[in-house]
Design an enzyme around this catalytic site. Structure first.
Site, PDB file in Angstrom:
ATOM      1  N   GLU A  31     -13.097   8.731  17.264  1.00 36.50           N
ATOM      2  CA  GLU A  31     -12.176   7.965  16.541  1.00 36.50           C
ATOM      3  C   GLU A  31     -12.447   6.437  17.076  1.00 36.50           C
ATOM      4  O   GLU A  31     -12.798   5.438  16.221  1.00 36.50           O
ATOM      5  CB  GLU A  31     -10.916   8.105  16.303  1.00 36.50           C
ATOM      6  CG  GLU A  31      -9.963   7.549  15.340  1.00 36.50           C
ATOM      7  CD  GLU A  31      -8.737   7.940  15.117  1.00 36.50           C
ATOM      8  OE1 GLU A  31      -8.086   8.380  16.459  1.00 36.50           O
ATOM      9  OE2 GLU A  31      -7.821   7.899  14.054  1.00 36.50           O
ATOM     10  N   VAL A  32     -12.239   6.397  18.365  1.00 40.22           N
ATOM     11  CA  VAL A  32     -12.233   5.168  19.024  1.00 40.22           C
ATOM     12  C   VAL A  32     -13.809   4.655  19.135  1.00 40.22           C
ATOM     13  O   VAL A  32     -14.219   3.462  18.837  1.00 40.22           O
ATOM     14  CB  VAL A  32     -11.760   5.038  20.440  1.00 40.22           C
ATOM     15  CG1 VAL A  32     -12.248   3.845  21.263  1.00 40.22           C
ATOM     16  CG2 VAL A  32     -10.351   5.560  20.380  1.00 40.22           C
ATOM     17  N   ASP A  34     -15.980   5.437  16.791  1.00 41.76           N
ATOM     18  CA  ASP A  34     -16.334   4.899  15.390  1.00 41.76           C
ATOM     19  C   ASP A  34     -16.029   3.626  14.913  1.00 41.76           C
ATOM     20  O   ASP A  34     -16.461   2.877  14.318  1.00 41.76           O
ATOM     21  CB  ASP A  34     -15.759   5.881  14.310  1.00 41.76           C
ATOM     22  CG  ASP A  34     -16.543   7.477  14.342  1.00 41.76           C
ATOM     23  OD1 ASP A  34     -17.743   7.410  14.811  1.00 41.76           O
ATOM     24  OD2 ASP A  34     -15.967   8.467  13.830  1.00 41.76           O
ATOM     25  N   SER A  79     -29.436  10.227  10.450  1.00 41.74           N
ATOM     26  CA  SER A  79     -28.023  10.263  10.805  1.00 41.74           C
ATOM     27  C   SER A  79     -27.332   9.904   9.354  1.00 41.74           C
ATOM     28  O   SER A  79     -27.909   9.951   8.439  1.00 41.74           O
ATOM     29  CB  SER A  79     -27.593   9.172  11.713  1.00 41.74           C
ATOM     30  OG  SER A  79     -26.333   9.281  12.079  1.00 41.74           O
ATOM     31  N   LEU A  80     -25.961   9.989   9.462  1.00 44.11           N
ATOM     32  CA  LEU A  80     -25.267   9.747   8.133  1.00 44.11           C
ATOM     33  C   LEU A  80     -24.186   8.544   8.257  1.00 44.11           C
ATOM     34  O   LEU A  80     -23.762   8.361   9.333  1.00 44.11           O
ATOM     35  CB  LEU A  80     -24.404  10.969   7.873  1.00 44.11           C
ATOM     36  CG  LEU A  80     -25.022  12.275   7.366  1.00 44.11           C
ATOM     37  CD1 LEU A  80     -24.121  13.391   7.410  1.00 44.11           C
ATOM     38  CD2 LEU A  80     -25.602  11.920   6.030  1.00 44.11           C
ATOM     39  N   GLU A 165     -27.074  22.604  11.957  1.00 49.33           N
ATOM     40  CA  GLU A 165     -26.320  22.230  13.133  1.00 49.33           C
ATOM     41  C   GLU A 165     -25.958  23.538  13.817  1.00 49.33           C
ATOM     42  O   GLU A 165     -25.652  24.835  13.273  1.00 49.33           O
ATOM     43  CB  GLU A 165     -24.821  21.829  12.648  1.00 49.33           C
ATOM     44  CG  GLU A 165     -24.049  21.087  13.661  1.00 49.33           C
ATOM     45  CD  GLU A 165     -24.590  19.435  13.811  1.00 49.33           C
ATOM     46  OE1 GLU A 165     -25.607  19.219  13.426  1.00 49.33           O
ATOM     47  OE2 GLU A 165     -23.667  18.713  14.290  1.00 49.33           O
ATOM     48  N   TYR A 217     -28.748  22.672   6.946  1.00 50.58           N
ATOM     49  CA  TYR A 217     -27.918  21.745   6.343  1.00 50.58           C
ATOM     50  C   TYR A 217     -29.030  20.865   5.394  1.00 50.58           C
ATOM     51  O   TYR A 217     -28.802  20.068   4.638  1.00 50.58           O
ATOM     52  CB  TYR A 217     -26.975  20.654   6.903  1.00 50.58           C
ATOM     53  CG  TYR A 217     -27.485  19.900   7.934  1.00 50.58           C
ATOM     54  CD1 TYR A 217     -28.500  19.018   7.941  1.00 50.58           C
ATOM     55  CD2 TYR A 217     -27.157  19.873   9.229  1.00 50.58           C
ATOM     56  CE1 TYR A 217     -28.933  17.977   8.761  1.00 50.58           C
ATOM     57  CE2 TYR A 217     -27.608  19.303  10.270  1.00 50.58           C
ATOM     58  CZ  TYR A 217     -28.142  18.480  10.272  1.00 50.58           C
ATOM     59  OH  TYR A 217     -28.954  17.775  11.068  1.00 50.58           O
ATOM     60  N   CYS A 414       3.036  34.903  40.786  1.00 45.43           N
ATOM     61  CA  CYS A 414       4.440  35.301  41.240  1.00 45.43           C
ATOM     62  C   CYS A 414       4.292  36.699  41.671  1.00 45.43           C
ATOM     63  O   CYS A 414       4.047  37.348  40.499  1.00 45.43           O
ATOM     64  CB  CYS A 414       5.560  34.762  40.369  1.00 45.43           C
ATOM     65  SG  CYS A 414       7.190  35.610  40.787  1.00 45.43           S
TER      66      CYS A 414
HETATM   67  S1  IVH Z   1     -27.000  15.804   6.533  1.00 39.70           S
HETATM   68  C1  IVH Z   1     -30.216  13.257   5.941  1.00 39.70           C
HETATM   69  N1  IVH Z   1     -25.289  17.655   6.461  1.00 39.70           N
HETATM   70  O1  IVH Z   1     -24.111  15.340  11.207  1.00 39.70           O
HETATM   71  C2  IVH Z   1     -29.088  13.902   6.136  1.00 39.70           C
HETATM   72  N2  IVH Z   1     -25.622  16.557   8.600  1.00 39.70           N
HETATM   73  O2  IVH Z   1     -23.477  12.264  11.552  1.00 39.70           O
HETATM   74  C3  IVH Z   1     -28.837  13.839   7.292  1.00 39.70           C
HETATM   75  N3  IVH Z   1     -24.282  17.251  10.322  1.00 39.70           N
HETATM   76  O3  IVH Z   1     -27.086  14.393  12.530  1.00 39.70           O
HETATM   77  C4  IVH Z   1     -27.827  14.782   8.066  1.00 39.70           C
HETATM   78  N4  IVH Z   1     -23.048  18.919   9.270  1.00 39.70           N
HETATM   79  O4  IVH Z   1     -26.274  16.819  12.963  1.00 39.70           O
HETATM   80  C5  IVH Z   1     -25.983  16.714   7.386  1.00 39.70           C
HETATM   81  N5  IVH Z   1     -23.671  19.415   6.272  1.00 39.70           N
HETATM   82  C6  IVH Z   1     -24.497  18.377   6.968  1.00 39.70           C
HETATM   83  C7  IVH Z   1     -24.042  18.434   8.421  1.00 39.70           C
HETATM   84  C8  IVH Z   1     -24.640  17.179   9.218  1.00 39.70           C
HETATM   85  C9  IVH Z   1     -23.227  18.319  10.475  1.00 39.70           C
HETATM   86  C10 IVH Z   1     -24.542  16.380  11.627  1.00 39.70           C
HETATM   87  C11 IVH Z   1     -26.079  16.264  11.607  1.00 39.70           C
HETATM   88  C12 IVH Z   1     -26.327  14.800  11.662  1.00 39.70           C
HETATM   89  C13 IVH Z   1     -24.955  14.306  11.849  1.00 39.70           C
HETATM   90  C14 IVH Z   1     -24.794  12.954  11.144  1.00 39.70           C
END
Ligand code: IVH
Length: 651
Positions: A31-32, A34, A79-80, A165, A217, A414
């Protein structure tokens, strides 16, 4: 934020990231992290010309640690972008609709683990690479091959990268940490660190023992001709990969919200930790049109759940004495709301752990609470120390009975068998769900009965009477009678419950069931050789049983006479015969009592039912058979007279 603050924030965030990614040892909460990350982004958006080269926003992942060979992904791992509330989600959707307003959304859990990219060529797993910086990661193929949820070969010959993952289920995480406490090893902070750490073991036999789970995923490099992400994922699952516990296609904002709320509410019941829900555009063509920013796809977003890690302060450290005498230190923390639950205490496991983490009273700490994961302190924030902190020393005397403690290193015990805490806790354990499950005999009642002197051992439970109970404060007629009834009800309990309730060291529910099915009540006569020959019973457990039986022989016999445990008849597999598994109706008078025929047929595995229907397999009839026989003929059900039945038995 001004430029100087921005510079400072970048240094701070890089330091957090280094501890998180490289050392697998976070020094703050997500949280911190992000929040700071978003502050930095905000600043950079307004001051593009000032963006620092080393700003964490300028790269996707982080440094690859030494030890494994580096390897490049065939296509980049992204990443997301995170969103935290309805408004953010709505804004993201508006942006998506600008590109394409007829898309649908694929929603699935965001697993909290470590990402991994699997390359399959000619149907074989040829390489497994950690995410690293998204372009290049570490080749951990040997370790990946130990993960049972990763198929070593698939029914698909084209080259394909399958991304997912790697996680550790919550129960497994607790088990690993319990083992680590016993062995005096450092504990993992949370399941995510445990997964990441296990994946990067140089010795793959360690990885193999950690029961890691791979959840796919997404797909990288591929030549699939499937136009929807949801269908592509179906195809991946069909190759032998694990499916998400929940996934949904959504059309609108409201549907996404509903799925998010459901997943968030149910997150505790999932076996793995989730930190959010991922929303992805389902149409691959639309995804391609939207493309990517420097770091993330425009067609996907992580809708985060409320944090399960929070910063709080340790107010006190108290000691609890368990039924086996083990002293467990517990932190009393400043009450903190974590995802709707106010956490006030956290287990500290043992004193070695306190010393290793250097936890002091008044320390600011990061605390984790998630479903079945018992609240625990995962990190001390040493930089916040201000001189008011106090160290706690290893106790020398039992906080309850005052007797001298035995300090064995990992465990402090104990040894006084009559210590009040030990006695009360063993009675609570005896009556608990996993033992005799005595309704109405919970913590409070046990304590009250103990204080009154009525119940000072488990055996005393069986000499309680209505008269004795009514003499106690707060015990009205109904409550007392209910308690006596539930005590009466445990008579005839299953034998394994009886064994489990004895509280033999190292013998829990599973081992009790093993002992019960191998020996029944004669487990008291089993030899060491017989015990260790059983699946799941090791040397230490066998010794514990033998020692317990030696010291408590009389006690076991007395309890047995109160409880009258029953050993369930072993289920014998019935040999093949014409009646096995058949639904049979008996009608009319036969040469021997119908009940005897019924028993004989049941012993052969038949199910004897009262009336004839289409589901009936056969009707066996005697003299004067009436309407049941007629109905059988009408429905075309096989009919046999007594002689024909006997003939079939002879065959
Ligand atoms: S999609 C192009 N789907 O979250 C899309 N990522 O914060 C890329 N992660 O690096 C990722 N569950 O390691 C996707 N259902 C999911 C996920 C997922 C966990 C992780 C993953 C990614 C990170 C991004």
């Amino acid at each position: 934020m001004n430029y100087q603050e921005y510079e400072k924030a970048v240094i701070e965030l890089n330091n957090y990231a280094y501890h998180y990614y490289v050392l697998d040892n976070p020094i703050t909460t997500d949280e911190v992290y992000d929040k700071l990350y978003h502050h930095i982004i905000e600043y950079e958006e307004k001051n593009r010309e000032q963006i620092l080269e080393n700003s964490p926003t300028q790269r996707v992942g982080d440094v690859v640690s030494e030890g494994f060979n580096k390897a490049k992904h065939k296509s980049r791992m992204w990443s997301l972008e995170d969103v935290f509330n309805e408004d953010d989600l709505q804004k993201w959707l508006t942006r998506v609709y600008k590109f394409d307003d007829i898309v649908t959304f694929y929603c699935e859990p965001k697993y909290d683990g470590a990402s991994l990219n699997l390359l399959y060529e000619d149907g074989k797993l040829t390489q497994a690479i950690t995410r690293g910086d998204g372009v290049e990661g570490e080749d951990i193929t040997q370790n990946a091959k130990t993960i049972k949820t990763i198929p070593l070969s698939i029914e698909y010959k084209e080259a394909i990268e399958i991304r997912g993952e790697v996680v550790i289920f919550k129960a497994e995480f607790e088990r690993i940490n319990e083992d680590r406490v016993k062995n005096g090893e450092n504990l993992f902070a949370n399941p995510r660190n445990a997964a990441a750490g296990s994946l990067r073991q140089l010795d793959s036999s360690i990885t193999a023992n950690r029961n890691l789970v791979f959840l796919p995923y997404g797909i990288g490099e591929n030549t699939l001709d499937i136009s929807l992400l949801s269908k592509r994922m179906e195809f991946i699952y069909s190759l032998g990969f694990k499916m998400p516990p929940h996934r949904r296609l959504c059309e609108r904002f409201e549907d996404i919200e509903a799925v998010y709320e459901k997943m968030k509410d149910e997150r505790e019941s999932y076996e793995m930790m989730l930190d959010g829900m991922v929303v992805k555009v389902d149409q691959i063509e639309a995804q391609e049109n939207m493309g990517y920013t420097v770091k993330v796809p425009r067609w996907a977003v992580a809708y985060k759940f409320p944090a399960v890690e929070k910063i709080t302060t340790v107010r006190d450290i108290i000691l609890q004495v368990g039924r086996s005498g083990v002293i467990t230190p517990v932190a009393i923390v400043e009450p903190t709301n974590i995802d709707g639950v106010v956490v006030e205490r956290a287990t500290l496991h043992n004193f070695d752990e306190i010393q290793r983490k250097d936890i002091r009273i008044n320390d600011k700490v990061i605390i984790l609470r998630s479903g079945d994961v018992i609240p625990k302190i995962i990190k001390v924030l040493e930089l916040h120390r201000d001189g008011t902190q106090r160290e706690v020393s290893r106790p020398k005397e039992c906080p309850v009975c005052g007797s001298e403690l035995l300090d064995e290193g990992a465990l402090i015990k104990c040894q006084n068998l009559t210590c009040k805490a030990r006695v009360v806790n063993s009675i609570i354990y005896f009556a608990s769900k996993q033992c005799l499950n005595i309704d109405g005999l919970g913590d409070k009642i046990v304590k009250a009965l103990f204080e009154s002197g009525l119940v000072e051992s488990v055996e005393d439970i069986f000499s309680l009477t209505l008269e004795k109970l009514l003499a106690l404060d707060g015990f009205k007629e109904k409550k007392s009678q209910n308690l006596l009834d539930s005590i009466e009800n445990v008579k005839g309990c299953d034998c394994w419950r009886f064994i489990n309730s004895l509280g033999i060291e190292h013998i829990g529910e599973v081992a009790s069931k093993t002992l019960c099915s191998a020996f029944g009540l004669l487990f008291v006569d089993a030899t060491k050789e017989q015990l260790i020959a059983l699946e799941g019973i090791g040397e230490e457990m066998a010794e514990a049983v033998l020692e317990f039986v030696r010291v408590n022989h009389e006690h076991i016999l007395r309890l047995q006479s109160f409880l009258l445990p029953v050993v369930p008849a072993p289920k014998v597999e019935v040999l093949e015969n014409p009646f096995k598994g058949k639904s049979v109706v008996l009608t009319g008078s036969m040469s021997q009592p119908r009940d005897e025929i019924k028993k004989m047929l049941e012993a052969l595995g038949a199910k004897i039912v009262g009336s004839v229907s289409k589901k009936t397999d056969m009707v066996i009839y005697g003299d004067d058979a009436g309407s049941k026989y007629d109905k059988a003929v009408e429905l075309g059900v096989q009919t046999l007279d007594e002689d024909e039945m006997k003939e079939m038995l002879d065959v």
